[in-house]
Design an enzyme around this catalytic site. Sequence first.
Site, PDB file in Angstrom:
ATOM      1  N   GLU A 173       0.827  -1.225   0.000  1.00 60.55           N
ATOM      2  CA  GLU A 173       0.000   0.000   0.000  1.00 60.55           C
ATOM      3  C   GLU A 173       0.854   1.265   0.000  1.00 60.55           C
ATOM      4  O   GLU A 173       0.615   2.197   0.765  1.00 60.55           O
ATOM      5  CB  GLU A 173      -1.000  -0.016   1.172  1.00 60.55           C
ATOM      6  CG  GLU A 173      -1.994  -1.158   1.051  1.00 60.55           C
ATOM      7  CD  GLU A 173      -3.376  -0.845   1.601  1.00 60.55           C
ATOM      8  OE1 GLU A 173      -3.658   0.305   1.950  1.00 60.55           O
ATOM      9  OE2 GLU A 173      -4.180  -1.783   1.665  1.00 60.55           O
TER      10      GLU A 173
HETATM   11  C1  LIG Z   1       2.893  -9.593   0.791  1.00 59.07           C
HETATM   12  C2  LIG Z   1       2.524  -8.662  -0.292  1.00 59.07           C
HETATM   13  C3  LIG Z   1       1.195  -8.464  -0.625  1.00 59.07           C
HETATM   14  C4  LIG Z   1       0.852  -7.643  -1.700  1.00 59.07           C
HETATM   15  N1  LIG Z   1      -0.449  -7.566  -2.091  1.00 59.07           N
HETATM   16  C5  LIG Z   1      -0.745  -6.932  -3.272  1.00 59.07           C
HETATM   17  C6  LIG Z   1      -2.054  -7.001  -3.832  1.00 59.07           C
HETATM   18  O1  LIG Z   1      -2.972  -7.585  -3.251  1.00 59.07           O
HETATM   19  N2  LIG Z   1      -2.273  -6.393  -5.019  1.00 59.07           N
HETATM   20  C7  LIG Z   1      -1.299  -5.731  -5.684  1.00 59.07           C
HETATM   21  O2  LIG Z   1      -1.548  -5.224  -6.763  1.00 59.07           O
HETATM   22  N3  LIG Z   1      -0.042  -5.627  -5.170  1.00 59.07           N
HETATM   23  C8  LIG Z   1       0.254  -6.232  -4.000  1.00 59.07           C
HETATM   24  N4  LIG Z   1       1.530  -6.158  -3.474  1.00 59.07           N
HETATM   25  C9  LIG Z   1       2.534  -5.391  -4.180  1.00 59.07           C
HETATM   26  C10 LIG Z   1       3.018  -4.161  -3.428  1.00 59.07           C
HETATM   27  O3  LIG Z   1       2.073  -3.146  -3.534  1.00 59.07           O
HETATM   28  C11 LIG Z   1       4.377  -3.811  -4.011  1.00 59.07           C
HETATM   29  O4  LIG Z   1       5.279  -4.755  -3.483  1.00 59.07           O
HETATM   30  C12 LIG Z   1       4.797  -2.434  -3.713  1.00 59.07           C
HETATM   31  O5  LIG Z   1       4.076  -1.546  -4.507  1.00 59.07           O
HETATM   32  C13 LIG Z   1       6.292  -2.199  -3.955  1.00 59.07           C
HETATM   33  O6  LIG Z   1       6.699  -2.692  -5.198  1.00 59.07           O
HETATM   34  P1  LIG Z   1       7.987  -3.628  -5.303  1.00 59.07           P
HETATM   35  O7  LIG Z   1       7.900  -4.676  -4.263  1.00 59.07           O
HETATM   36  O8  LIG Z   1       8.102  -4.037  -6.697  1.00 59.07           O
HETATM   37  O9  LIG Z   1       9.194  -2.679  -4.894  1.00 59.07           O
HETATM   38  P2  LIG Z   1       9.896  -1.590  -5.803  1.00 59.07           P
HETATM   39  O10 LIG Z   1       8.886  -0.772  -6.502  1.00 59.07           O
HETATM   40  O11 LIG Z   1      10.947  -2.243  -6.589  1.00 59.07           O
HETATM   41  O12 LIG Z   1      10.534  -0.669  -4.700  1.00 59.07           O
HETATM   42  C14 LIG Z   1      11.714  -1.028  -3.987  1.00 59.07           C
HETATM   43  C15 LIG Z   1      12.119   0.088  -3.064  1.00 59.07           C
HETATM   44  O13 LIG Z   1      12.350   1.292  -3.804  1.00 59.07           O
HETATM   45  C16 LIG Z   1      11.635   2.345  -3.206  1.00 59.07           C
HETATM   46  N5  LIG Z   1      11.247   3.293  -4.248  1.00 59.07           N
HETATM   47  C17 LIG Z   1      10.672   3.051  -5.435  1.00 59.07           C
HETATM   48  N6  LIG Z   1      10.481   4.191  -6.105  1.00 59.07           N
HETATM   49  C18 LIG Z   1      10.929   5.187  -5.314  1.00 59.07           C
HETATM   50  C19 LIG Z   1      11.022   6.601  -5.427  1.00 59.07           C
HETATM   51  N7  LIG Z   1      10.589   7.258  -6.484  1.00 59.07           N
HETATM   52  N8  LIG Z   1      11.541   7.290  -4.399  1.00 59.07           N
HETATM   53  C20 LIG Z   1      11.995   6.664  -3.294  1.00 59.07           C
HETATM   54  N9  LIG Z   1      11.935   5.346  -3.138  1.00 59.07           N
HETATM   55  C21 LIG Z   1      11.417   4.608  -4.129  1.00 59.07           C
HETATM   56  C22 LIG Z   1      10.434   1.715  -2.541  1.00 59.07           C
HETATM   57  O14 LIG Z   1       9.959   2.516  -1.496  1.00 59.07           O
HETATM   58  C23 LIG Z   1      11.035   0.412  -2.029  1.00 59.07           C
HETATM   59  O15 LIG Z   1      11.652   0.672  -0.804  1.00 59.07           O
HETATM   60  C24 LIG Z   1       1.868  -6.958  -2.403  1.00 59.07           C
HETATM   61  C25 LIG Z   1       3.207  -7.110  -2.032  1.00 59.07           C
HETATM   62  C26 LIG Z   1       3.545  -7.967  -1.008  1.00 59.07           C
HETATM   63  C27 LIG Z   1       4.991  -8.159  -0.677  1.00 59.07           C
END
Ligand SMILES: Cc1cc2nc3c(=O)[nH]c(=O)nc-3n(C[C@H](O)[C@H](O)[C@H](O)COP(=O)(O)OP(=O)(O)OC[C@H]3O[C@@H](n4cnc5c(N)ncnc54)[C@H](O)[C@@H]3O)c2cc1C
Length: 834
Positions: free
Chosen positions: A502
Site C-alpha cells: 500500500e
Molecule cells: C505480501 C505482499 C502483498 C501484496 N499484495 C498486493 C495485492 O494484493 N495487489 C497488488 O496489486 N499488489 C500487492 N503487493 C505489491 C506491493 O504493492 C508492491 O510490493 C509495492 O508496490 C512495492 O513494489 P515492489 O515490491 O516491486 O518494490 P519496488 O517498486 O521495486 O521498490 C523497492 C524500493 O524502492 C523504493 N522506491 C521506489 N520508487 C521510489 C522513489 N521514487 N523514491 C523513493 N523510493 C522509491 C520503494 O519505497 C522500495 O523501498 C503486495 C506485495 C507484497 C509483498
Amino acid sequence: MPTILWLLLALLVFGVLAYRRARGAAWIAAIAALIALSWAGALLPRWANVALTLAAIVLVPPLSLPRLRRALLSDALLRVFRKVMPPMSQTEREAIEAGTVWWDGELFSGRPDWQKLLSLPAPKLSAEEQRFLDEEAETLCAMVSDWETTNVYKDMPPQVWQYVKDKGFLGMIIPKEYGGLGFSAYAHSQVITKLSTRSGSVAVSVLVPNSLGPGELLLHYGTDEQKRHYLPRLAKGLEIPCFALTNPTAGSDAAAIPDFGIVCWGEHAGKRVLGLRVTWDKRYITLGPVATLLGLAFRAYDPDHLAGDKEDLGITCALIPTAHPGVNIGRRHMPLNAVFQNGPNSGDNVFIPMDWVIGGQPMLGRGWRMLMECLAAGRGISLPSSNTGMAKLAVRATGGYARVRTQFKVPIGKFEGVEEALARMGGNLYMMDATRVLTASAVDLGEKPAVLSGIAKLHITERARQVINDAMDIAGGKGICMGPSNFLGAAYMQIPVSITVEGANILTRSLIVFGQGAIRCHPYVLKEMAAANEPDAEKASVDFDRAMWGHVGFVVSNLVRTLVMGLTGSHFVRVPDAVAPSTRRYYQQLTRFSAALAFLADVSMGSLGGALKRKEKLSARLGDVLSSLYLCSATLARFEREGRQESDAPLMHWAIWDAMFKAQNAFEGVISNFPRPLISSLMRMIVFPLGRPYVVPSDKLGHEVARLLIEPSPTRDRLTVPMYLPTAEGEPVADIERALVATLAAEPIEAKLKAAAKAGALGTALAPGEGIEELAARAVSAGVIDAREARTLVEQRALVAKVVKVDDFGPDLGASLLQPATSTRASARVGAAA
Ligand SMILES: Cc1cc2nc3c(=O)[nH]c(=O)nc-3n(C[C@H](O)[C@H](O)[C@H](O)COP(=O)(O)OP(=O)(O)OC[C@H]3O[C@@H](n4cnc5c(N)ncnc54)[C@H](O)[C@@H]3O)c2cc1C
C-alpha cells in the site's frame, strides 16, 4: 532618535499586521497613518517623507486595485509561473488531486484552529458493532492458533475460512442493503486491530477484501447491475476477491504497468459483443491464489476506435471471474513465512466483455483515478489497524514478560536499559493508536484523507517496526525460537510486509507525504496551478492574481509568525481554554511548528521549484514535520477524548516530546542540507532564532512509562484494548498474564524471605539444590511466611517457568513442526468454536 522610533513603530505595526494576517485595507490604513504621523511629527527627514509618500502613491494603487495589479504585475508573473511550473503527467495529477484535505489543511496553514480538532465527535461503535467485536471477532480469535495456521495448515484452517465467510467478515464495508455488515470505518478498524493481536494471517485475509479491492471499487464506481450481482455475493463470502495491480516491472511505479487490453469484438456466452482482449502478468496478489473474482488493472487501448476517438485510453479496472478460460491462478508466494494467500496470476489474450469493466464502458481509462480515490480511505484503515494490533500484542505481552523474567535477581523490566525500550514501546503505541482512531474518524466523517492516510500508513508501520524490534530485544531468545509459545516471532517477520505494501514506506515518505501534501494542503498552490492550466485567459488571470497575492501574504505572515514565535518561545500563542493545562504548551509549540513548516515549504518550493521533486531527502524531512504535527494532534485529541486520564499522561507526554524532538531534527535536516547557503542561514535565523529548544523525553518520564507497562492497571488495559486476551492454559499471552498477577502477589513475600535471610532467620534465601517448595516450607517453619504465602510463591514459580520456557522439537525439525505439542488442544478448540 525620532527616526529610529518611527522605524521601530513601523516594524511593530507591520509585524502585528502580518502576524495576524490582516486584510489589505488594514495595511493601507496603517501605511497612511504611519506616513501621516511622520509628516505631522517631522519624525523622518523631509526628503524621506517625500520619497515615502511618492512610493506609496506609486505602489499602493496598483497593488490594491485588482485590475491594475493584474495588468501591471500578475499577468506577467503568470507567464513566468507557467514556464517554471514542473511538468505533471496525467497520472501524477490524478494522484495529487485524489481524496480530500481535512485536518492536514489546518496543519499546513501556519495557524491551526485547535478548537476544530477538539470539537470532533468521539468515534463510537453502535451496539451491533460492539457486539460483533465482542462475540464474532472474539470467537474468530479463539478459533485460530497462529502457529497451526502457519505451520500445519499453511492457510487459515477450513473451519476458520467458513466462519469468516458466514459471519460477514469479508463484507464489513459493504452496506446492509447489499447484505453486508455496513460497518463504520472505526468499527472496521477495531475488528482488524483485534484480529491482528491474534493472527496476522487471519487479519490480512479479512482486511484485504475490506480495503482497496473489488468491493470498494464496485461501491463507488460499479454499474447498478454489477453492484446487485457482486456485492451480496462478496458480503456473504460467496466470492473471494483480490485486486491485481502489481506487475514484475511495475511495483511502486504502478501507473507504468505494461499489462494491456485491446478493445475488440469477441464471442461471449454465445453472443458477439464488444469487449477487450487482455494480457497480464501480476505478482504478489493477496488472496489471489484462492480468489474467485479477480479485480484486474491494465492499460486499455482502442486502436480501431471502437469505443471512441482516443487510442490510449489509460488504466482500466475490470472484474474477471477466475473460472474464466485463460485466467492462470493458484500458485503461491511465501511472504516471510506468513501464510495468508498471496501469489502471481496471468492471462494471455483473454477476451472479456465490456460489461466486466468496473462501471462499464464509460469507465474505460478511468481506473487510475478510481484507485487513487479509493486508496485514500483504505490505506488509512487496513495497515494502521493491523500494525497497531501487532504493537498492542507486543506491548502487553512483552511488558508482562519483562516483569516476570528476572536476571541478576531483578525483573528485567526494571533495568534502565530495558526501561528505555519499554518507554519507546508504550509512547509509540499510545501515539499509533491515537492516529489510527483519528484517521478512521476522518473516513467516518466522509473524508478521503489522501495525505493523512499516507502519513498514518507510513508512521504507524514504522513505529510498529520500532515497537516490535524493541520487544524482540527485551524478549531475547524467547522471541527468537519459534514455536507455539513464541508470542512475537510472527509479528516480527510480518513487519516488512506492512512496510512494503500500500505504498512502500521509503516512497511514501520521499514522494507522497510532502509532495502531495504541499500541493493539496497548501491554501494557494493548487489554486495557482489550476489557474496556470486554465484555458480561459480572463479567468486564469483573475484566479492567478487572487491566489498569487494571497500566497505572498501567506509567506510574509508565516515568516513573521515563525520568527516571533521563535523569539517568544510561542508563549503568547492563543490556545482554546478547554485543553488540559498540562498540554497547553504543546498546542503553542505545534502552532509554531505549523508556521515554520508552511514557511519552509514555501521557501523550498519557491527557491528550488521543480527540482524539489528530485530532492527527496528534503521533501521527506518536510513531510516528517507534517507527519509529526498530525501524530501530535491525534495524541492530544486522544488525551482529551479519553477524559484526560491522569495515569495515562506519561504515555501522552512521552509521545509528544519524542515527536517534537524528531520534528525539530527534521527541520534541522532541511535547513542544514538546503542547497542555497544564504537561504539556509536565513531559514535557521527565522526558525530557530534562539537555538533548538526541544530535547528527548526525559529519563524520568521514560521510567514512568515503563512502569505502566510492567504491571496490570487500567492504563495498560486502555492501551491494549481491544486486544484478544486468551485465557486457556498453554496460550502464551494467557500464561504471561497469569504469571504477571502471580509475580506481583509474590514480590512482597519474596521481600520477606530476603529480609529474613539477611537477618539470619532463614539460613540462606535459597540453598544450593533447594527447590522453591523446600525453601517455602523452611520459611513457613521459621514463621517468616504463612502456608498461603508459601503456596502463592510456589505457584508463581511454576507459572513463570512456563512463560520462560521455549519450544523445542525432535531432531527432524521439519516433521516435528507439523506436530506441535499444542495441535490436539488447538484443533479441539477450533472444532468447538465452529
Ligand atoms: C505480501 C505482499 C502483498 C501484496 N499484495 C498486493 C495485492 O494484493 N495487489 C497488488 O496489486 N499488489 C500487492 N503487493 C505489491 C506491493 O504493492 C508492491 O510490493 C509495492 O508496490 C512495492 O513494489 P515492489 O515490491 O516491486 O518494490 P519496488 O517498486 O521495486 O521498490 C523497492 C524500493 O524502492 C523504493 N522506491 C521506489 N520508487 C521510489 C522513489 N521514487 N523514491 C523513493 N523510493 C522509491 C520503494 O519505497 C522500495 O523501498 C503486495 C506485495 C507484497 C509483498
